[in-house]
Design an enzyme around this catalytic site. Structure first.
Site, short mmCIF file in Angstrom:
data_model
loop_
_atom_site.label_atom_id
_atom_site.label_comp_id
_atom_site.label_asym_id
_atom_site.label_seq_id
_atom_site.Cartn_x
_atom_site.Cartn_y
_atom_site.Cartn_z
N ASN A 92 0.81 -1.21 0.00
CA ASN A 92 0.00 0.00 0.00
C ASN A 92 0.86 1.27 0.00
O ASN A 92 1.73 1.43 0.84
CB ASN A 92 -0.89 0.01 1.26
CG ASN A 92 -1.75 1.25 1.37
OD1 ASN A 92 -2.68 1.43 0.60
ND2 ASN A 92 -1.43 2.12 2.31
N GLU A 93 0.60 2.14 -0.96
CA GLU A 93 1.06 3.53 -0.94
C GLU A 93 2.56 3.73 -0.72
O GLU A 93 3.00 4.23 0.33
CB GLU A 93 0.26 4.34 0.09
CG GLU A 93 -1.19 4.50 -0.30
CD GLU A 93 -1.92 5.56 0.52
OE1 GLU A 93 -1.33 6.10 1.48
OE2 GLU A 93 -3.09 5.83 0.21
N VAL A 94 3.35 3.38 -1.71
CA VAL A 94 4.75 3.82 -1.73
C VAL A 94 4.75 5.34 -1.63
O VAL A 94 3.95 6.01 -2.28
CB VAL A 94 5.45 3.35 -3.02
CG1 VAL A 94 6.83 3.94 -3.15
CG2 VAL A 94 5.49 1.83 -3.05
N ASN B 148 1.95 7.88 -2.70
CA ASN B 148 0.78 7.21 -2.10
C ASN B 148 -0.22 6.74 -3.15
O ASN B 148 -1.42 7.02 -3.07
CB ASN B 148 0.10 8.13 -1.08
CG ASN B 148 1.04 8.56 0.01
OD1 ASN B 148 1.82 9.50 -0.17
ND2 ASN B 148 1.02 7.88 1.14
N HIS C 202 -5.02 5.67 -5.78
CA HIS C 202 -5.92 6.14 -4.75
C HIS C 202 -6.35 7.56 -5.10
O HIS C 202 -5.61 8.30 -5.74
CB HIS C 202 -5.26 6.12 -3.37
CG HIS C 202 -5.00 4.74 -2.87
ND1 HIS C 202 -4.31 4.47 -1.71
CD2 HIS C 202 -5.34 3.52 -3.38
CE1 HIS C 202 -4.25 3.17 -1.51
NE2 HIS C 202 -4.86 2.57 -2.52
#
Length: 342
Positions: A140-142, A178, A200
């Site tokens: 999830n969300e580098v 993200n 996202h």
């Protein structure tokens, strides 16, 4: 552009096995079978289940069988109530999108990366057989853009190791900032036909995160309606979110926020997906519970109309609490209408 059949209308189960105090009491009681039954009755087609490594690993990397058993239970409930499922690794040892978690070093430490690969091999061994109703979201969300190249290397290695065990499970891949739309063009080319590009969307952030206590620069007393002009959105963004610096100058500053904003926002995602022939999936989108339910509904209707137009699957954030809960008292007056568009 492909579509992600079976994952078009979903909801996140945030705060259950991730972003939580990792206790048995939380695991047993935050969400229960009747909640999954409710989601099934709503007519949604899937759930996204965020998990932290803490659920299934000790600090030294030893696996926790009881943690996997909790995932097993959710898989069973989802099957019982006709829901597909995204298994999302929200935090891995050495990395979290949330700096408050104090997880660091993952992108520089090959031992941490090997632990990540082995965890996904373990998950693939256990859940790869459910590829007809489960997808894997490997991280999830580098966060920082500087991780782009190493993340492409890590993600490709991870996918290869998963593929040796689970050759046909769909794998969701997102990028820096993200899981931003901007990052999609810089993701590694699809490893195979079962890769899905994931982003996202909480834009415009000044509306969806108004008053958010965790947002850098935000005044926690700040509130705004949805139906204001682009000029006002720019003013509020510059005042409260200077760090994020969204540029709205291409819109008529005297025009009121409209669908054209969301159309323009997804253009780049659609371009990349069409060019690479991958499906698009928005793994998180939602509005803070400090906005009015009426304005929240307006935002959801507008963004979902664009998702529908381009065949983008999605999962709203979030089912319960987490400052965004759609079943909380805050949204009761608008819940039925909201469920029609999710």
């Amino acid at each position: 552009m492909k579509t992600m059949t079976g994952y078009m209308h979903g909801i996140n189960l945030g705060g259950w096995f991730s972003q939580c105090d990792h206790t048995k009491e939380r695991y047993d009681n935050f969400i229960v079978e009747s909640d999954i039954e409710t989601i099934g009755k709503w007519g949604l087609d899937h759930i996204r289940l965020p998990i932290d490594y803490d659920l299934v690993e000790e600090q030294d990397g030893t696996y926790k069988e009881e943690g996997f058993c909790y995932i097993d239970k959710v898989v069973g409930w989802a099957g019982k109530y006709g829901l597909n499922m995204v298994l999302d690794l929200h935090k891995t040892f050495g990395f979290s999108f949330d700096s408050g978690e104090a997880e660091t070093g993952f992108f520089d430490n090959e031992d941490y990366q090997e632990r990540f690969y082995k965890l996904w091999e373990k998950l693939a061994e256990r859940y790869g057989k459910y590829s007809d109703r489960m997808c894997f979201e490997i991280l999830n969300e580098v966060t920082d853009k500087e991780y782009c190249d190493i993340w492409n290397t890590i993600s490709t290695k991870c996918i290869k190791r998963i593929r040796a065990i689970a050759p046909d499970v769909k794998i969701l891949l997102g990028g820096y900032y993200n899981n931003s739309i901007e990052a999609l063009k810089d993701l590694a080319l699809p490893y195979d036909e079962n890769i899905v590009y994931n982003f996202h969307c909480y834009e415009p952030l000044v509306f969806t995160h108004q008053g958010g206590y965790w947002v850098d620069g935000m005044d926690t007393s700040f509130r705004m309606p949805f139906d204001v002009t682009y000029g006002e959105y720019q003013e509020y963004t510059d005042k409260y979110l200077a760090r994020f610096a969204e540029d709205l100058s291409s819109f008529d500053k005297n025009a009121v926020m409209g669908t054209d904003y969301f159309e323009k926002m997804v253009q780049e995602a659609v371009r990349v997906a069409e060019e690479r022939n991958v499906a698009l999936y928005c793994g998180e989108y939602g509005v803070i519970n400090l906005a009015t339910p009426e304005d929240t509904l307006k935002w959801y209707k507008m963004i979902c109309s664009v998702f529908d137009k381009y065949g983008i699957g999605r999962a709203a954030w979030s089912y319960k609490e987490m400052d965004f809960g759609i079943v909380d008292d805050h949204m009761k007056s608008s819940l039925d209408e909201l469920l029609e568009v999710l």
